[in-house]
Scaffold this active site. Structure first.
Site, PDB file in Angstrom:
ATOM      1  N   ILE A   1       0.811  -1.229   0.000  1.00 13.01           N
ATOM      2  CA  ILE A   1       0.000   0.000   0.000  1.00 13.01           C
ATOM      3  C   ILE A   1       0.840   1.272   0.000  1.00 13.01           C
ATOM      4  CG2 ILE A   1      -2.079  -1.061   0.967  1.00 13.01           C
ATOM      5  CD1 ILE A   1      -1.316   0.473   3.632  1.00 13.01           C
TER       6      ILE A   1
ATOM      7  N   TYR B   1      10.177  -1.422  16.976  1.00 17.17           N
ATOM      8  CA  TYR B   1       9.830  -0.036  17.298  1.00 17.17           C
ATOM      9  C   TYR B   1      11.061   0.820  17.617  1.00 17.17           C
ATOM     10  CZ  TYR B   1       5.245  -2.291  18.177  1.00 17.17           C
ATOM     11  OH  TYR B   1       4.105  -3.044  18.097  1.00 17.17           O
TER      12      TYR B   1
ATOM     13  N   ARG C   1      10.734   3.060  21.665  1.00 20.73           N
ATOM     14  CA  ARG C   1       9.629   2.089  21.797  1.00 20.73           C
ATOM     15  C   ARG C   1       8.279   2.747  21.456  1.00 20.73           C
ATOM     16  NH1 ARG C   1       7.388  -2.497  24.444  1.00 20.73           N
ATOM     17  NH2 ARG C   1       5.152  -2.333  24.158  1.00 20.73           N
TER      18      ARG C   1
ATOM     19  N   TYR D   1       5.778   3.608  17.709  1.00 18.74           N
ATOM     20  CA  TYR D   1       4.584   2.900  17.214  1.00 18.74           C
ATOM     21  C   TYR D   1       3.314   3.472  17.832  1.00 18.74           C
ATOM     22  CZ  TYR D   1       1.377  -1.240  17.329  1.00 18.74           C
ATOM     23  OH  TYR D   1       0.310  -2.113  17.271  1.00 18.74           O
TER      24      TYR D   1
ATOM     25  N   TRP E   1      -4.075  -9.946  21.419  1.00 20.30           N
ATOM     26  CA  TRP E   1      -4.803 -11.074  20.829  1.00 20.30           C
ATOM     27  C   TRP E   1      -3.776 -12.155  20.505  1.00 20.30           C
ATOM     28  CZ3 TRP E   1      -8.640  -8.746  16.622  1.00 20.30           C
ATOM     29  CH2 TRP E   1      -9.385  -7.707  17.206  1.00 20.30           C
TER      30      TRP E   1
ATOM     31  N   TYR F   1      14.371   0.777  24.305  1.00 20.01           N
ATOM     32  CA  TYR F   1      13.173  -0.011  24.629  1.00 20.01           C
ATOM     33  C   TYR F   1      12.577   0.520  25.931  1.00 20.01           C
ATOM     34  CZ  TYR F   1      10.068  -3.919  25.680  1.00 20.01           C
ATOM     35  OH  TYR F   1       8.964  -4.686  25.974  1.00 20.01           O
TER      36      TYR F   1
ATOM     37  N   ASP G   1       8.497  -0.081  28.291  1.00 22.60           N
ATOM     38  CA  ASP G   1       7.400  -1.048  28.313  1.00 22.60           C
ATOM     39  C   ASP G   1       6.128  -0.459  28.914  1.00 22.60           C
ATOM     40  OD1 ASP G   1       6.201  -3.450  27.806  1.00 22.60           O
ATOM     41  OD2 ASP G   1       7.448  -4.635  29.143  1.00 22.60           O
TER      42      ASP G   1
HETATM   43  N1  LIG Z   1      -2.254  -9.025  17.402  1.00 26.55           N
HETATM   44  C1  LIG Z   1      -2.468  -8.142  18.368  1.00 26.55           C
HETATM   45  O1  LIG Z   1      -2.633  -8.499  19.527  1.00 26.55           O
HETATM   46  C2  LIG Z   1      -2.544  -6.676  18.079  1.00 26.55           C
HETATM   47  C3  LIG Z   1      -2.493  -5.824  19.186  1.00 26.55           C
HETATM   48  C4  LIG Z   1      -2.570  -4.453  18.963  1.00 26.55           C
HETATM   49  C5  LIG Z   1      -2.736  -3.965  17.694  1.00 26.55           C
HETATM   50  N2  LIG Z   1      -2.786  -4.809  16.644  1.00 26.55           N
HETATM   51  C6  LIG Z   1      -2.950  -4.197  15.312  1.00 26.55           C
HETATM   52  O2  LIG Z   1      -3.731  -5.047  14.490  1.00 26.55           O
HETATM   53  C7  LIG Z   1      -3.247  -5.022  13.148  1.00 26.55           C
HETATM   54  C8  LIG Z   1      -2.951  -6.431  12.654  1.00 26.55           C
HETATM   55  O3  LIG Z   1      -2.060  -7.059  13.557  1.00 26.55           O
HETATM   56  P1  LIG Z   1      -1.538  -8.555  13.352  1.00 26.55           P
HETATM   57  O4  LIG Z   1      -1.250  -9.052  14.713  1.00 26.55           O
HETATM   58  O5  LIG Z   1      -2.450  -9.306  12.456  1.00 26.55           O
HETATM   59  O6  LIG Z   1      -0.157  -8.260  12.607  1.00 26.55           O
HETATM   60  P2  LIG Z   1       0.532  -9.006  11.361  1.00 26.55           P
HETATM   61  O7  LIG Z   1       1.904  -8.466  11.250  1.00 26.55           O
HETATM   62  O8  LIG Z   1       0.357 -10.462  11.482  1.00 26.55           O
HETATM   63  O9  LIG Z   1      -0.353  -8.498  10.120  1.00 26.55           O
HETATM   64  C9  LIG Z   1      -0.131  -7.291   9.455  1.00 26.55           C
HETATM   65  C10 LIG Z   1      -0.201  -7.581   7.968  1.00 26.55           C
HETATM   66  O10 LIG Z   1      -0.084  -6.329   7.267  1.00 26.55           O
HETATM   67  C11 LIG Z   1       0.703  -6.556   6.106  1.00 26.55           C
HETATM   68  N3  LIG Z   1       1.307  -5.293   5.682  1.00 26.55           N
HETATM   69  C12 LIG Z   1       2.149  -4.500   6.394  1.00 26.55           C
HETATM   70  N4  LIG Z   1       2.526  -3.441   5.651  1.00 26.55           N
HETATM   71  C13 LIG Z   1       1.912  -3.561   4.448  1.00 26.55           C
HETATM   72  C14 LIG Z   1       1.928  -2.797   3.264  1.00 26.55           C
HETATM   73  N5  LIG Z   1       2.688  -1.699   3.153  1.00 26.55           N
HETATM   74  N6  LIG Z   1       1.181  -3.209   2.232  1.00 26.55           N
HETATM   75  C15 LIG Z   1       0.444  -4.345   2.304  1.00 26.55           C
HETATM   76  N7  LIG Z   1       0.393  -5.123   3.407  1.00 26.55           N
HETATM   77  C16 LIG Z   1       1.124  -4.741   4.464  1.00 26.55           C
HETATM   78  C17 LIG Z   1       1.765  -7.552   6.559  1.00 26.55           C
HETATM   79  O11 LIG Z   1       2.350  -8.224   5.455  1.00 26.55           O
HETATM   80  C18 LIG Z   1       0.961  -8.467   7.468  1.00 26.55           C
HETATM   81  O12 LIG Z   1       0.469  -9.581   6.770  1.00 26.55           O
HETATM   82  C19 LIG Z   1      -2.043  -4.077  13.163  1.00 26.55           C
HETATM   83  O13 LIG Z   1      -2.449  -2.805  12.743  1.00 26.55           O
HETATM   84  C20 LIG Z   1      -1.613  -4.038  14.613  1.00 26.55           C
HETATM   85  O14 LIG Z   1      -0.994  -2.806  14.940  1.00 26.55           O
HETATM   86  C21 LIG Z   1      -2.671  -6.150  16.810  1.00 26.55           C
HETATM   87  O1  LIG Z   2      10.860 -13.419  24.771  1.00 26.76           O
HETATM   88  C1  LIG Z   2      10.190 -12.479  25.269  1.00 26.76           C
HETATM   89  C2  LIG Z   2       9.354 -11.615  24.518  1.00 26.76           C
HETATM   90  C3  LIG Z   2       8.648 -10.614  25.156  1.00 26.76           C
HETATM   91  N1  LIG Z   2       8.750 -10.444  26.488  1.00 26.76           N
HETATM   92  C4  LIG Z   2       7.940  -9.394  27.178  1.00 26.76           C
HETATM   93  O2  LIG Z   2       6.585  -9.762  27.059  1.00 26.76           O
HETATM   94  C5  LIG Z   2       5.732  -8.614  27.033  1.00 26.76           C
HETATM   95  C6  LIG Z   2       4.792  -8.695  25.849  1.00 26.76           C
HETATM   96  O3  LIG Z   2       5.548  -8.618  24.665  1.00 26.76           O
HETATM   97  P1  LIG Z   2       4.919  -8.660  23.175  1.00 26.76           P
HETATM   98  O4  LIG Z   2       3.810  -9.603  23.071  1.00 26.76           O
HETATM   99  O5  LIG Z   2       6.038  -8.912  22.255  1.00 26.76           O
HETATM  100  O6  LIG Z   2       4.391  -7.192  22.916  1.00 26.76           O
HETATM  101  P2  LIG Z   2       3.713  -6.033  23.766  1.00 26.76           P
HETATM  102  O7  LIG Z   2       2.556  -6.547  24.536  1.00 26.76           O
HETATM  103  O8  LIG Z   2       4.722  -5.336  24.578  1.00 26.76           O
HETATM  104  O9  LIG Z   2       3.261  -5.069  22.605  1.00 26.76           O
HETATM  105  C7  LIG Z   2       2.254  -5.467  21.677  1.00 26.76           C
HETATM  106  O10 LIG Z   2       1.000  -5.151  22.250  1.00 26.76           O
HETATM  107  C8  LIG Z   2       0.067  -4.971  21.223  1.00 26.76           C
HETATM  108  C9  LIG Z   2       0.861  -4.624  19.979  1.00 26.76           C
HETATM  109  O11 LIG Z   2       0.411  -3.332  19.589  1.00 26.76           O
HETATM  110  C10 LIG Z   2       0.645  -5.469  18.761  1.00 26.76           C
HETATM  111  O12 LIG Z   2       0.715  -6.814  19.074  1.00 26.76           O
HETATM  112  C11 LIG Z   2       2.320  -4.765  20.356  1.00 26.76           C
HETATM  113  O13 LIG Z   2       2.914  -3.524  20.416  1.00 26.76           O
HETATM  114  C12 LIG Z   2       6.663  -7.410  27.068  1.00 26.76           C
HETATM  115  O14 LIG Z   2       6.778  -6.988  28.405  1.00 26.76           O
HETATM  116  C13 LIG Z   2       8.020  -7.980  26.615  1.00 26.76           C
HETATM  117  O15 LIG Z   2       9.090  -7.257  27.171  1.00 26.76           O
HETATM  118  C14 LIG Z   2       9.578 -11.293  27.246  1.00 26.76           C
HETATM  119  O16 LIG Z   2       9.695 -11.152  28.483  1.00 26.76           O
HETATM  120  N2  LIG Z   2      10.273 -12.259  26.609  1.00 26.76           N
END
Ligand SMILES: NC(=O)c1ccc[n+]([C@@H]2O[C@H](COP(=O)([O-])OP(=O)(O)OC[C@H]3O[C@@H](n4cnc5c(N)ncnc54)[C@H](O)[C@@H]3O)[C@@H](O)[C@H]2O)c1
Ligand SMILES: O=c1ccn([C@@H]2O[C@H](COP(=O)(O)OP(=O)(O)O[C@H]3OC[C@](O)(CO)[C@H]3O)[C@@H](O)[C@H]2O)c(=O)[nH]1
EC number: 4.1.1.35
Length: 389
Positions: free
Chosen positions: A77, A105, A182, A185, A215, A335, A337
């Protein structure tokens, strides 16, 4: 197969098929959402991503029951003029595309900011100009740190929910200083939320903003050296899964004291489905989507995953299942948190009547069963392979 019985929305009105332009459809959340849309609804998906490995099973073979209702468009995109056409063809656009792994990040802050703000701008603009509805994926990270984290460690106010429960319409966004990259984002996500909100207020854009709270489930991220780079650092579920599969200690960043609430992807997808199919109730809202009942410290998560993995794999755990590492060593300079993340559920409850169902133990059991089935053999082979000299 889509059910032949008439499906109705929360107000009892029949749901008719719509076309959804889903950007980031090939990722973790996108793949689960596509699966649900194909198997249970009449809707059509224009799936946009640079990768499609996680939705291949929905695209091939041609004889699948939903053939014709999902089309994959390999589009970046950042620079593809076909995007506006796809948004125009759709009734609803869902934008999931982002760099969203914390290891990026502070090490790739420019890519992070571009991906989460600049690259999302045209999507908002095309939706607004063409009067198309937008569901945009933001993050719980926009809340940053809790107010309580700034109180003295022994303050009784730390126990007061007013100092840590995260509310969409009340809680402030509290980030660290600029050199703590960090927050690149969270800050980019906050600004795109503000822009979408402003498009709604000034130009009438119909929008919904989703703030996912950790999630997790099958297909999340990658296992380093198997279906992703050996040196890559995915999110915690995949990091810990990788350690368990390789029989290595799980690395606890800064002692694993941070707290998170984890929600099963399948519960969360139910919430997104309600947003898609109930626009009158979802438009103009920002929704926390998480499970406040599944709170653990990262250390407790590691201990629980170790127990669950031992159960599903039939292998005893190793003698020292965890090891402490500093955040600087694990993630590098800059980094920081989020200390604690508990979603307030009032708005999503009121608007959509949604509640999460799955306990942390149960969701880990089904997810780690998947991880073991999908990766254990490949890891064994990778470990057995002699390293080329
Ligand atoms: N999984 C979570 O718990 C979680 C938590 C907070 C926020 N989110 C948000 O939800 C959304 C989806 O998260 P996810 O966990 O599925 O992540 P993910 O990385 O698995 O999915 C993101 C997808 O976007 C695609 N993408 C990235 N840049 C692109 C570009 N320029 N053009 C086309 N495709 C592109 C990637 O290839 C990837 O398949 C994100 O916006 C993320 O910030 C997810
Ligand atoms: O090996 C590891 C990896 C991570 N940690 C710590 O676990 C906490 C959760 O980490 P993570 O799931 O990687 O991410 P965050 O929760 O910090 O951030 C996410 O929240 C939502 C989203 O926006 C998208 O998924 C993303 O930013 C954290 O404390 C790590 O330090 C560990 O101990 N060992």
């Amino acid at each position: 197969m889509a059910s032949s019985a008439t499906r109705v929305d929360l107000d009892g009105k029949p749901i008719t098929g719509i076309t959804i332009c889903m950007i980031g459809a090939g990722g973790f959340i996108g793949s689960h959402l596509c699966e649900k849309l194909m198997s249970e609804t009449p809707h059509t998906v224009l799936a946009v991503d640079v990768y499609n490995d996680k939705i291949k099973h929905l695209l091939e073979p041609d004889s699948l029951p939903w053939t014709g209702r999902i089309q994959f468009h390999r589009i970046n995109i950042k620079n593809d003029s076909r995007l506006e056409g796809l948004i125009k063809m759709a009734d609803l656009t869902i934008n999931l595309a982002a760099i969203c792994t914390p290891a990026d990040y502070n090490t790739r802050p420019l890519d992070t900011i571009y991906s989460n703000f600049i690259d999302a701008l045209p999507v908002v603009k095309y939706c607004s100009e063409n009067n198309k509805r937008l569901i945009h994926f933001s993050t719980c990270e926009v809340y940053g740190k809790t107010i309580g984290s700034y109180l003295p460690k022994d303050s009784p106010l730390r126990q007061d929910p007013a100092y840590y429960i995260l509310k969409e319409d009340e809680s402030p966004c509290i980030f660290g200083s600029i050199e703590k990259q960090r927050w690149s984002y969270a800050c980019a996500k906050q600004l795109i939320e503000r822009l979408i909100y402003a498009e709604g207020a000034e130009n009438g854009l119909e929008f919904t903003i989703v703030r996912p709270f950790n999630w997790i489930g099958p297909r999340m991220d990658f296992i380093p050296g198997i279906d992703g780079p050996s040196e890559g650092v995915p999110r915690v579920l995949a990091c810990f899964s990788n350690n368990l599969l390789r029989r290595e200690p799980l690395k606890l960043v800064d002692g694993g004291e941070s707290q998170r609430t984890f929600i099963y992807i399948k519960d969360a997808i139910e919430a997104v489905m309600l947003m898609i199919e109930n626009p009158a109730r979802a438009n103009g809202h920002i929704f926390n989507v998480g499970n406040p009942n599944n709170e653990v410290t990262v250390r407790q998560l590691a201990e629980m995953m170790t127990k669950v993995y031992s159960k599903v794999s039939g292998e005893p755990s190793i003698d020292s299942p965890t090891i402490d590492v500093s955040s600087k060593e694990f993630y590098g300079e800059g980094y920081d948190d989020s200390d604690k993340r508990i979603p307030d559920m009032t708005i999503i409850n009121k608007q959509l009547g949604w509640n999460p169902k799955t306990s942390l133990w149960d969701l880990l059991e089904s997810t780690l069963t998947y991880q073991h089935r999908t990766y254990a053999e490949a890891i064994k082979q990778a470990i057995a392979k002699p390293i080329a000299s």
